[in-house]
Design a protein around this motif. Structure first.
Motif: not given
Ligand SMILES: *Cc1c(COP(=O)(O)O)cnc(C)c1O
Length: 477
Positions: A171, A216, A212
């Motif tokens: 990000n 996370t 997100t």
């Molecule tokens: C996996 C992930 C990404 C990046 O995605 P890719 O497909 O691996 O480039 C970004 N943000 C979060 C929260 C992720 O888990």
């Protein structure tokens, strides 16, 4: 290629372009370019070939062989019908240039892409979607370029992108690559973004807020609509990192919450095989006011009902990947969506959340829980009172379990991020819980022992730094 193309143009001027090519495809190649005899290629017997590939596959650790609770990555089962459909000749033998020159020859493939754009817009609550980005991170970058174009068109002077400190490293990286400075907002003790600090940092110079959701650490922010409206008051766009979409599929749509731009990770949420860096697809969806900025070309349905590429979007950020994106990944994800249907997707989200909560509840007396209470589709523990998360990860390998994600999110000390996914049954979860409890006990009683794990591997504990700095490329055994 050029020659074949010219020949086919000539042919196209004739009447029948849909029938078989007279004299076969070979007739399109100049005589002086044809072989006189078959190439003398080395051959092995079928048995030798089978043994070679079976041996290679046995060295693999995969969702098909073992439990794979790698947090944030959504390592769900990949239904085999997806592979079957993707390998059907009508799709796998298509030349990517066909869509550019002869859309009528690959009408089915273009229709599939078009329908996928529509399905994803429906799932995310967005106005329109581009399938071009090749990964989640690539979708983020496309999204950041869209943010730039939007503010430029409005002559807004924007410098900053806001991201919470629990966010995935891609990000802030995407924001920085698009030329923005990154402002980080801390996460409070409840696992949610500190809204007071957000309000303070959100200024007229904020270009976008990247969230997100659920985040996370596995929490869904109940104030999300409020957050979207305070960002919009400053004309900052709301960007939805869709990596955790598996938790809310069919339940909530980011568009309805107030997000302006969404990327999805098809390889995570829609069950296409991934790992080791690929392959992926990170479609990006936007609201109506941003739709002109989407990557070009777009797949459109012309008035006569024919599907074709459109290069007309003058305001587009341009092409960010060759052709149409990662076609085979998009194709598999499309079939997955059709296979499950709306209700099935919702059911997947519910079971994923149930599984994660089952694991969380069963382990909370054994590991430190930095953010108590219910989680969404993954749960995060801290192993700091046991010792190192790395030793737990390595020790799980000895029980035939893929380690969870460790040391992410960065804000949790000795983090263990566990994502069981909806396709795991209760026996698998119980086995995992039992092993994790045993490891927790062992770490108290005999921590030294775990430092040697995995003992079941021929090479023992890998020297990862050594492997990167001084790789033995001839290693075989
Ligand atoms: C996996 C992930 C990404 C990046 O995605 P890719 O497909 O691996 O480039 C970004 N943000 C979060 C929260 C992720 O888990």
């Amino acid at each position: 290629m050029e020659l074949i193309f010219q020949k086919s143009v000539k042919r196209r001027k004739g009447v029948d372009v849909t029938g078989p090519i007279e004299g076969g495809v070979d007739s399109l190649i100049e005589n002086n370019l044809m072989r006189e005899s078959a190439a003398d290629l080395p051959e092995v017997s079928e048995l030798d070939a089978v043994r070679h590939y079976v041996e290679l596959s046995r060295r693999n650790f995969s969702v098909d062989t073992n439990f794979y609770p790698l947090g944030s990555c959504t390592m769900k089962y990949n239904p085999k019908i997806l592979e079957k459909a993707a390998s059907s000749e009508g799709f796998s033998n298509l030349h990517p240039l066909l869509g550019f020159y002869y859309p009528e020859f690959c009408a089915g493939a273009l229709e599939l892409l078009y329908r996928m754009q529509e399905l994803l817009s429906e799932i995310t609550g967005m106005h329109s979607t581009s399938l071009q980005p090749l990964a989640g991170a690539h979708g983020e970058l496309a999204g950041m370029f869209i943010v730039k174009k939007y503010h430029k068109a409005k002559k807004n002077n924007k410098k900053f992108i806001i991201v919470p400190d629990e966010s995935h490293g891609t990000n802030p990286a995407s924001a920085a690559m698009a030329g923005y400075s990154v402002v980080t907002i801390p996460t409070g003790p409840d696992g949610l973004l500190d809204i007071d600090i957000l309000k303070e940092k959100l200024t007229g110079e904020t270009a976008a807020v990247v969230l997100t959701c659920p985040n996370t650490v596995g929490k869904f922010d109940p104030r999300i609509k409020e957050i979207c409206s305070i960002a919009h008051e400053k004309d900052a766009l709301m960007y939805y990192d869709g990596a955790n979409m598996n938790a809310i599929l069919g339940k909530v749509r980011p568009g309805d919450l107030g997000f302006d731009i969404v990327h999805l990770n098809l390889h995570k949420t829609f069950a296409t095989p991934h790992g080791g860096g690929g392959p992926g697809a990170g479609p990006v969806g936007v609201t109506q006011q941003l739709s002109d900025y989407l990557p070009s070309p777009r797949i459109i349905k012309a008035e006569n009902g024919v599907f074709r590429l459109s290069f007309d979007e003058k305001k587009s950020i341009g092409s960010i990947a060759p052709f149409y994106g990662n076609f085979s990944v998009i194709l598999k994800a499309f079939i997955y969506i059709l296979l499950l249907g709306g209700e099935g997707l919702k059911d997947a989200a519910e079971k994923a959340v149930l599984n994660a909560n089952y694991v969380k509840k069963s382990l909370e007396d054994f590991f430190d829980d930095p953010y108590p209470g219910r989680c969404m589709h993954e749960c995060v523990f801290s192993a700091s009172s046991q010792g190192m998360a790395m030793n737990i990860a390595k020790s799980l390998i000895d029980s035939g379990i893929h380690p969870p994600t460790v040391y992410f999110p960065l804000i949790v000390k000795e983090a263990l991020m566990i994502e069981p996914t909806e396709t795991e049954n209760i026996q698998t979860l119980d086995d995992f819980i039992k092993v994790m409890r045993e490891i927790s006990e062992l770490m108290k009683k005999n921590p030294e022992e775990l430092k040697k794990a995995p003992v079941s591997m021929p090479v023992g504990r890998l020297d990862e730094v050594g492997a990167a700095r001084d790789p033995d490329v001839n290693y075989s055994s």
